[in-house]
Design a protein around this motif. Structure first.
Motif, PDB file in Angstrom:
ATOM      1  N   LEU A   1     -37.318  82.313 -16.296  1.00 49.39           N
ATOM      2  CA  LEU A   1     -38.003  83.617 -15.844  1.00 49.39           C
ATOM      3  C   LEU A   1     -39.294  83.854 -17.003  1.00 49.39           C
ATOM      4  N   LEU A   2     -39.072  83.817 -18.065  1.00 44.29           N
ATOM      5  CA  LEU A   2     -39.907  84.174 -19.241  1.00 44.29           C
ATOM      6  C   LEU A   2     -40.384  83.049 -19.814  1.00 44.29           C
ATOM      7  N   ARG A   3     -41.428  82.820 -20.555  1.00 50.62           N
ATOM      8  CA  ARG A   3     -41.761  81.740 -21.444  1.00 50.62           C
ATOM      9  C   ARG A   3     -42.580  82.346 -22.679  1.00 50.62           C
ATOM     10  N   PHE A   4     -42.206  81.821 -23.774  1.00 46.44           N
ATOM     11  CA  PHE A   4     -42.558  82.258 -25.079  1.00 46.44           C
ATOM     12  C   PHE A   4     -42.158  81.243 -26.209  1.00 46.44           C
ATOM     13  N   GLY A   5     -43.105  81.146 -27.212  1.00 45.98           N
ATOM     14  CA  GLY A   5     -42.622  80.265 -28.421  1.00 45.98           C
ATOM     15  C   GLY A   5     -41.776  81.148 -29.225  1.00 45.98           C
ATOM     16  N   ASP A   6     -42.042  82.398 -29.453  1.00 43.14           N
ATOM     17  CA  ASP A   6     -41.538  83.107 -30.596  1.00 43.14           C
ATOM     18  C   ASP A   6     -40.941  84.293 -30.044  1.00 43.14           C
ATOM     19  N   ALA A   7     -39.553  84.315 -29.809  1.00 48.34           N
ATOM     20  CA  ALA A   7     -38.792  85.271 -29.223  1.00 48.34           C
ATOM     21  C   ALA A   7     -39.016  86.573 -30.163  1.00 48.34           C
ATOM     22  N   ASP A   8     -38.994  86.575 -31.198  1.00 45.63           N
ATOM     23  CA  ASP A   8     -39.358  88.029 -32.060  1.00 45.63           C
ATOM     24  C   ASP A   8     -40.693  88.608 -31.770  1.00 45.63           C
ATOM     25  N   GLU A   9     -41.786  87.883 -31.603  1.00 48.44           N
ATOM     26  CA  GLU A   9     -42.770  88.226 -31.222  1.00 48.44           C
ATOM     27  C   GLU A   9     -42.918  88.872 -29.787  1.00 48.44           C
TER      28      GLU A   9
ATOM     29  N   VAL B   1     -43.029  97.230 -18.743  1.00 49.36           N
ATOM     30  CA  VAL B   1     -42.348  96.066 -18.281  1.00 49.36           C
ATOM     31  C   VAL B   1     -43.331  95.382 -17.490  1.00 49.36           C
ATOM     32  N   SER B   2     -43.956  95.875 -16.398  1.00 51.00           N
ATOM     33  CA  SER B   2     -44.980  95.195 -15.739  1.00 51.00           C
ATOM     34  C   SER B   2     -46.123  94.396 -16.574  1.00 51.00           C
ATOM     35  N   ALA B   3     -46.606  95.079 -17.509  1.00 44.87           N
ATOM     36  CA  ALA B   3     -47.345  94.441 -18.462  1.00 44.87           C
ATOM     37  C   ALA B   3     -46.700  93.302 -19.310  1.00 44.87           C
ATOM     38  N   PHE B   4     -45.738  93.491 -19.607  1.00 44.24           N
ATOM     39  CA  PHE B   4     -44.776  92.533 -20.268  1.00 44.24           C
ATOM     40  C   PHE B   4     -44.734  91.167 -19.404  1.00 44.24           C
ATOM     41  N   LEU B   5     -44.263  91.348 -18.103  1.00 44.53           N
ATOM     42  CA  LEU B   5     -44.000  90.378 -17.493  1.00 44.53           C
ATOM     43  C   LEU B   5     -45.255  89.445 -16.930  1.00 44.53           C
ATOM     44  N   ARG B   6     -46.300  90.276 -17.088  1.00 41.20           N
ATOM     45  CA  ARG B   6     -47.608  89.596 -16.703  1.00 41.20           C
ATOM     46  C   ARG B   6     -48.024  88.603 -17.868  1.00 41.20           C
ATOM     47  N   LEU B   7     -47.713  89.067 -19.132  1.00 39.70           N
ATOM     48  CA  LEU B   7     -47.836  88.297 -20.408  1.00 39.70           C
ATOM     49  C   LEU B   7     -46.890  87.174 -20.419  1.00 39.70           C
ATOM     50  N   TYR B   8     -45.646  87.407 -19.959  1.00 43.18           N
ATOM     51  CA  TYR B   8     -44.531  86.403 -20.459  1.00 43.18           C
ATOM     52  C   TYR B   8     -43.677  85.692 -19.192  1.00 43.18           C
TER      53      TYR B   8
ATOM     54  N   GLU C   1     -43.870  81.567 -13.166  1.00 40.50           N
ATOM     55  CA  GLU C   1     -44.167  81.465 -12.034  1.00 40.50           C
ATOM     56  C   GLU C   1     -43.087  82.053 -10.930  1.00 40.50           C
ATOM     57  N   LYS C   2     -41.894  82.008 -11.269  1.00 40.83           N
ATOM     58  CA  LYS C   2     -40.755  82.471 -10.546  1.00 40.83           C
ATOM     59  C   LYS C   2     -41.025  83.998 -10.524  1.00 40.83           C
ATOM     60  N   VAL C   3     -41.442  84.885 -11.770  1.00 41.31           N
ATOM     61  CA  VAL C   3     -41.388  86.237 -11.649  1.00 41.31           C
ATOM     62  C   VAL C   3     -42.632  86.599 -10.853  1.00 41.31           C
ATOM     63  N   SER C   4     -43.643  85.770 -10.926  1.00 41.05           N
ATOM     64  CA  SER C   4     -44.942  86.105 -10.263  1.00 41.05           C
ATOM     65  C   SER C   4     -44.948  85.877  -8.583  1.00 41.05           C
TER      66      SER C   4
END
Length: 221
Positions: free
Chosen positions: A158-166, A201-208, A211-214
């Motif tokens: 559901l989320l994609r990122f390279g750096d979890a801390d970031e 949260v909406s902004a965060f989900l738009r960033l990370y 396609e499932k979330v979108s």
């Protein structure tokens, strides 16, 4: 997406008993109402209707009591705890909003503001441990549990990122922004925390979000 109201005890298991939590609430209220000088074992025992012996048994010395007070306060920020639940786009959104709402409510509360102001006032005092306790038993515990939710979101696709801390600090920044600093300086608390949480949260989900979330967001419109 609608937010499911999830009981706090379904998300978090307190490290303290109900009786101990009640005592810690009284200790926190003493701190808010009377400042550091009011936070004595005698005062807490009297306010909580318990013995000083019980306080020492449960929390140890004064630093132990402060540590427990901070941990108790941090536990009010709920996050997803793996209990067999399979994350979906909707449940991820709901858990993130619950986290954001709780975080704003806790940070804007009299208790957290009093603790942070006290720590700032003690920052130049030799031997002061409150600032370190706030970081270790407060902020870092919240960070650790919220990061677990973000990691679970990635594992669920559901989320994609390279750096979890970031990714986590992006979420934290979107939720809190400079609100906490402004409140520490005396500005009134945010008027609509739920709206702020939803926007963050909406902004965060738009960033990370994947396609499932979108797709889920589009279907819910």
């Amino acid at each position: 997406m609608g937010v499911a109201i999830v009981p706090s005890d379904a998300l978090q298991t307190s490290e303290f008993s109900p009786r101990q939590n009640a005592v810690l609430e009284q200790a926190l209220r003493l701190l808010v109402d009377g400042g550091e000088k009011a936070l004595t074992t005698s005062g807490v025992a009297r306010a909580a209707n318990c013995s000083k012996e019980s306080l020492y048994k449960w929390f140890g010395d004064r630093d132990g009591l402060l540590s427990a007070m901070i941990a108790h306060q941090a536990s009010k920020v709920r996050t997803f705890e793996r209990n067999g639940e399979r994350l979906t786009a909707t449940s991820l959104h709901d858990h993130l909003v619950i986290f954001a709402r709780d975080l704003l409510e806790v940070l804007a509360g009299d208790v957290s503001l009093a603790l942070n102001r006290l720590a700032i006032g003690q920052s130049n005092r030799d031997g002061s441990k409150l600032g370190k306790l706030l970081l270790e038993r407060g902020r870092r515990q919240i960070d650790r549990r919220a990061s677990g939710l973000i990691d679970a979101g990635k594992r669920a696709g559901l989320l994609r990122f390279g750096d979890a801390d970031e990714a986590y600090h992006t979420l934290y920044g979107l939720v809190v922004s400079d609100l906490h600093v402004r409140m520490l300086l005396g500005e009134p608390s945010i008027k609509n925390g739920a709206q702020q949480a939803e926007r963050a949260v909406s902004a965060f989900l738009r960033l990370y979000g994947t396609e499932k979330v979108s797709a889920d967001a589009a279907a819910s419109v």
